[in-house]
Design a protein around this motif. Sequence first.
Motif, mmCIF file in Angstrom:
data_model
loop_
_atom_site.group_PDB
_atom_site.id
_atom_site.type_symbol
_atom_site.label_atom_id
_atom_site.label_comp_id
_atom_site.label_asym_id
_atom_site.label_seq_id
_atom_site.Cartn_x
_atom_site.Cartn_y
_atom_site.Cartn_z
ATOM 1 N N GLY A 167 6.683 7.504 -2.230
ATOM 2 C CA GLY A 167 6.318 9.113 -2.233
ATOM 3 C C GLY A 167 7.428 10.064 -2.291
ATOM 4 N N ALA A 168 8.725 9.671 -2.200
ATOM 5 C CA ALA A 168 9.758 10.393 -2.643
ATOM 6 C C ALA A 168 9.879 10.365 -4.301
ATOM 7 N N GLU A 169 9.830 9.081 -4.773
ATOM 8 C CA GLU A 169 9.604 9.089 -6.337
ATOM 9 C C GLU A 169 8.417 9.848 -6.942
ATOM 10 N N TYR A 170 7.325 9.509 -6.318
ATOM 11 C CA TYR A 170 6.161 10.379 -6.971
ATOM 12 C C TYR A 170 6.325 11.977 -6.885
ATOM 13 N N ASP A 171 6.894 12.476 -5.549
ATOM 14 C CA ASP A 171 7.147 13.868 -5.411
ATOM 15 C C ASP A 171 8.039 14.404 -6.545
ATOM 16 N N SER A 172 9.105 13.555 -6.962
ATOM 17 C CA SER A 172 10.087 14.153 -8.031
ATOM 18 C C SER A 172 9.326 14.199 -9.186
ATOM 19 N N LEU A 173 8.504 13.254 -9.746
ATOM 20 C CA LEU A 173 7.920 13.141 -10.958
ATOM 21 C C LEU A 173 6.827 14.535 -10.905
ATOM 22 N N GLY A 218 0.810 -1.271 -0.104
ATOM 23 C CA GLY A 218 0.025 0.056 -0.023
ATOM 24 C C GLY A 218 0.805 1.268 0.059
ATOM 25 N N VAL A 219 0.425 2.240 -0.193
ATOM 26 C CA VAL A 219 0.805 3.546 -0.015
ATOM 27 C C VAL A 219 0.189 4.420 1.143
ATOM 28 N N TYR A 220 0.793 5.372 1.410
ATOM 29 C CA TYR A 220 0.370 6.417 2.411
ATOM 30 C C TYR A 220 -0.451 7.346 2.104
ATOM 31 N N LEU A 221 -1.610 7.563 2.479
ATOM 32 C CA LEU A 221 -2.491 8.659 1.871
ATOM 33 C C LEU A 221 -2.236 9.953 1.858
ATOM 34 N N LEU A 222 -2.040 10.322 3.338
ATOM 35 C CA LEU A 222 -2.117 11.673 3.644
ATOM 36 C C LEU A 222 -0.997 12.631 2.774
ATOM 37 N N PRO A 223 0.375 12.430 2.776
ATOM 38 C CA PRO A 223 1.478 12.853 2.034
ATOM 39 C C PRO A 223 1.199 13.076 0.511
ATOM 40 N N ASN A 224 0.845 11.903 0.147
ATOM 41 C CA ASN A 224 0.471 11.923 -1.306
ATOM 42 C C ASN A 224 -0.658 12.642 -1.785
ATOM 43 N N LEU A 225 -1.435 12.794 -1.148
ATOM 44 C CA LEU A 225 -2.718 13.699 -1.256
ATOM 45 C C LEU A 225 -2.239 15.429 -1.733
ATOM 46 N N THR A 227 -0.336 14.886 -5.128
ATOM 47 C CA THR A 227 -1.256 14.971 -6.122
ATOM 48 C C THR A 227 -2.112 16.412 -6.260
ATOM 49 N N ALA A 228 -2.169 17.069 -5.214
ATOM 50 C CA ALA A 228 -2.828 18.468 -5.513
ATOM 51 C C ALA A 228 -1.726 19.172 -5.975
ATOM 52 N N ALA A 229 -0.323 19.263 -5.834
ATOM 53 C CA ALA A 229 0.395 19.975 -6.427
ATOM 54 C C ALA A 229 0.657 19.566 -7.735
ATOM 55 N N LEU A 230 0.528 18.429 -8.122
ATOM 56 C CA LEU A 230 0.595 17.868 -9.620
ATOM 57 C C LEU A 230 -0.595 18.453 -10.218
ATOM 58 N N PHE A 231 -1.785 18.572 -9.757
ATOM 59 C CA PHE A 231 -2.827 18.983 -10.171
ATOM 60 C C PHE A 231 -2.666 20.601 -10.683
ATOM 61 N N CYS A 232 -2.028 20.951 -9.793
ATOM 62 C CA CYS A 232 -2.036 22.768 -10.019
ATOM 63 C C CYS A 232 -0.809 22.793 -11.238
ATOM 64 N N GLY A 233 0.010 21.961 -11.264
ATOM 65 C CA GLY A 233 0.758 22.267 -12.425
ATOM 66 C C GLY A 233 0.320 22.012 -13.922
ATOM 67 N N PHE A 234 -0.739 20.732 -13.647
ATOM 68 C CA PHE A 234 -1.309 20.389 -14.777
ATOM 69 C C PHE A 234 -2.282 21.731 -15.231
ATOM 70 N N ALA A 250 0.732 28.093 -5.947
ATOM 71 C CA ALA A 250 -0.169 26.993 -5.119
ATOM 72 C C ALA A 250 0.743 25.655 -5.195
ATOM 73 N N ALA A 251 1.233 25.289 -6.326
ATOM 74 C CA ALA A 251 1.816 23.955 -6.300
ATOM 75 C C ALA A 251 2.936 23.990 -5.428
ATOM 76 N N LEU A 252 3.663 25.354 -5.545
ATOM 77 C CA LEU A 252 4.912 25.290 -4.386
ATOM 78 C C LEU A 252 4.485 25.259 -3.205
ATOM 79 N N VAL A 253 3.495 25.972 -2.657
ATOM 80 C CA VAL A 253 2.863 25.663 -1.180
ATOM 81 C C VAL A 253 2.729 24.383 -1.108
ATOM 82 N N LEU A 254 1.920 23.535 -1.674
ATOM 83 C CA LEU A 254 1.577 22.363 -1.497
ATOM 84 C C LEU A 254 3.146 21.195 -1.319
ATOM 85 N N ASP A 255 3.655 21.689 -2.252
ATOM 86 C CA ASP A 255 5.050 20.755 -2.427
ATOM 87 C C ASP A 255 5.934 21.084 -1.129
#
Length: 272
Positions: free
Chosen positions: A89-95, A30-37, A40-47, A67-72
């Motif tokens: 989480g680290a790899e997802y954050d980099s992507l 599994g993956v941890y939900l809270l930090p990856n939320l 994901t929000a930062a990724l959405f802001c970039g998109f 906004a992505a900067l704050v979330l990141d």
Amino acid sequence: MRFKRNKNRFGAPRAFSSGAARPAGKPHKGVYLLPNLFTTAALFCGFYGIVMAMSQQFTTAAVAIFAALVLDSLDGRVARMTNTQSAFGAEYDSLADMVSFGAAPALIIYEWSLSGMGKLGWVAAFVYLAGAALRLARFNTNAAVVDKAWFQGLPSPAAAALVTGFVWVMDDAKMAGAELDWLAWGITFYAGITMVSNVPFFSGKDFHFRRSVPFLVLALIPLVFALVSQDPPKVLFGVFVLYGLSGYVVYVVRKVKGQGLKGLDIERDEHF
């Protein structure tokens, strides 16, 4: 009704197993939900910033990157505070960073100003994009050997804020990107090159929210919010301009003193 015997065919007691139990050392699927939320929000802001740039809504696009900067900045702290760090989480954050602080700012500045410069325009945008990719790759591979208090090169979120902050300020002032194409080119190229430099930039990672601070620091926080609220694009862009120049100031001062990069542990680069 037949009851299942609690013994195997050799007469030995059966071993009870629980679905929740797993052998020691087996990786958690599994993956941890809270930090990856937050990621994901930062990724959405970039998109969303890319979509808005394609729709010629450049102020909205720039705000999305901030906004992505704050979330990141929050996802890593949330992971550490809740003890939910993971390799995933680290790899997802980099992507996500590559999209929000690499591809999105390059496209925003290109659509706003650089597209009218022909090849020179997309060369500057690509230099920025490649700089962000190399910066993230170097950060990931050297994370264990560099000084935590300093970044090696301009961090990609700050570079994104520098590029899109310029767009935000000028678009808010109703300035056309075509009139500022060379200035936009210079800022984009500067941000891309500085990301892959060895210039030291203060990271702020030594600051901990649980540490006590003087009362004056707490009193200054409302002042900071008040200043930002007066004119967000100009204040935020000014802050990141100063930060984007601060590394070179530190580098020159240390060179003059004969210190160089000694003691900062950022000159050790095993992969580049």
